[in-house]
Write an enzyme that holds these catalytic residues in place. Structure first.
Site, short mmCIF file in Angstrom:
data_model
loop_
_atom_site.label_atom_id
_atom_site.label_comp_id
_atom_site.label_asym_id
_atom_site.label_seq_id
_atom_site.Cartn_x
_atom_site.Cartn_y
_atom_site.Cartn_z
N GLU A 38 -1.78 10.69 6.67
CA GLU A 38 -1.82 9.81 5.50
C GLU A 38 -2.20 10.59 4.24
O GLU A 38 -1.64 10.36 3.17
CB GLU A 38 -2.78 8.64 5.73
CG GLU A 38 -2.23 7.60 6.69
CD GLU A 38 -0.91 6.98 6.23
OE1 GLU A 38 -0.63 6.97 5.01
OE2 GLU A 38 -0.14 6.52 7.09
N TYR A 121 -5.60 1.95 0.11
CA TYR A 121 -4.40 2.16 0.92
C TYR A 121 -4.71 2.94 2.20
O TYR A 121 -4.33 2.53 3.30
CB TYR A 121 -3.29 2.89 0.13
CG TYR A 121 -2.25 3.42 1.08
CD1 TYR A 121 -1.32 2.56 1.65
CD2 TYR A 121 -2.27 4.74 1.50
CE1 TYR A 121 -0.42 3.00 2.61
CE2 TYR A 121 -1.37 5.20 2.45
CZ TYR A 121 -0.45 4.33 3.00
OH TYR A 121 0.42 4.76 3.96
N ASP A 139 2.07 0.89 0.58
CA ASP A 139 2.49 2.15 -0.03
C ASP A 139 3.72 1.87 -0.88
O ASP A 139 4.21 0.73 -0.95
CB ASP A 139 2.72 3.25 1.02
CG ASP A 139 4.12 3.21 1.62
OD1 ASP A 139 4.71 2.11 1.69
OD2 ASP A 139 4.62 4.27 2.03
#
Length: 292
Positions: A38, A121, A139
């Site tokens: 990520e 996020y 996203d």
């Protein structure tokens, strides 16, 4: 607006058949593998992330292994992924995990959010993808899918809005496992089919229900979208300076850095910025190195 629950099955079924086999999606990746991916995937395409990701996890298979080394080694290993402050943030998160969570990536969304370098996020993505929890994961790809399929516009706003979060919450399946699958599936749909410049509506599993398509695919009317310029920018100069330091085994003299860019004012500004961001350490005698 209806609840749009009729979107869940076609998107998840499509994902079951079309998902790319990416290393961070395999069970053996674990929560640390998901977290590393990520950080790396923010603003960087999968093709560039893959080789660096593999090398990173081979060298640092868990947060404690990374935390045991200086942050400069994280910057060095980050290579050419760009936005190298992400390497410092990942190192800081690993250090906190090693010290506060016995080296295990926390399962709790609030504890993830409290880690340094982890925002809304990333906390949602790790909780969802690593631990199968129910969170809205927004996203750029997911936001674009929702903008088109539900809101009926070509592109989402430049920054995530409260209205987008409401749509995402409303669309979230009630069941935890389905919600986690939905998060991954909508992200993949945006990455592979509902792309920014060339959406392949003929291959899209929800084209028949897509509000943007049903409205005749109207052109974007919002503020201009940010372009990804790079050549000649401070970012490019910072990249060139960091490349010299990454390749060096000893501290680097000023002259070696001066050689990478012809314009002295911009070069000095870029170097000052790297020092201010903690990516470069000036030492006595006018030499520089990655942080120790």
């Amino acid at each position: 607006m209806s609840e749009h629950h009729d979107l869940h099955s076609p998107v998840i079924d499509w994902f079951d058949d079309n998902a790319r086999d990416l290393p961070w999606r395999r069970p053996e990746a674990g929560a640390w593998g998901v977290m590393v991916s990520e950080f790396m995937l923010q603003q960087t395409p999968v093709s560039r992330v893959l080789p660096v990701y593999e090398q990173w996890l081979e060298r640092w298979p868990d947060p404690a292994a990374l935390a045991a080394e200086p942050s400069g080694e994280a910057v060095r290993a980050w290579g050419r992924l760009g936005y190298p402050r992400r390497a410092l943030r990942l190192h800081a998160a690993a250090t906190a995990i090693a010290h506060l969570h016995d080296g295990e990536v926390p399962t709790d969304h609030g504890e993830l959010l409290a880690l340094p370098g982890i925002g809304e996020y990333t906390a949602a993505a790790v909780a969802s993808f690593a631990y199968g929890q129910r969170h809205a994961v927004l996203d750029t790809n997911v936001r674009r899918v929702f903008a088109r399929a539900v809101t009926g516009v070509e592109y989402p706003p430049n920054a995530t809005t409260a209205a987008e979060r409401k749509v995402a919450q409303r669309l979230l399946p009630a069941d935890e496992a389905t919600a986690a699958r939905w998060a991954a599936a909508t992200m993949e749909l945006g990455a592979l089919i509902c792309t920014a410049r060339g959406p392949e509506c003929v291959r899209c599993p929800i084209a028949a229900q897509c509000a943007w398509r049903l409205a005749g695919s109207p052109a974007h009317e919002g503020p201009p979208r940010r372009g990804q310029t790079y050549a000649g920018t401070d970012r490019q100069v910072r990249g060139k300076l960091l490349a010299v330091l990454r390749d060096a085994t000893a501290p680097v003299p000023q002259a070696a850095l001066d050689a990478v860019w012809h314009e002295p004012v911009q070069r000095a500004r870029a170097l000052d910025g790297l020092v201010a961001d903690g990516l470069v350490e000036p030492l006595a005698g006018g030499v520089y190195r990655l942080p120790g």
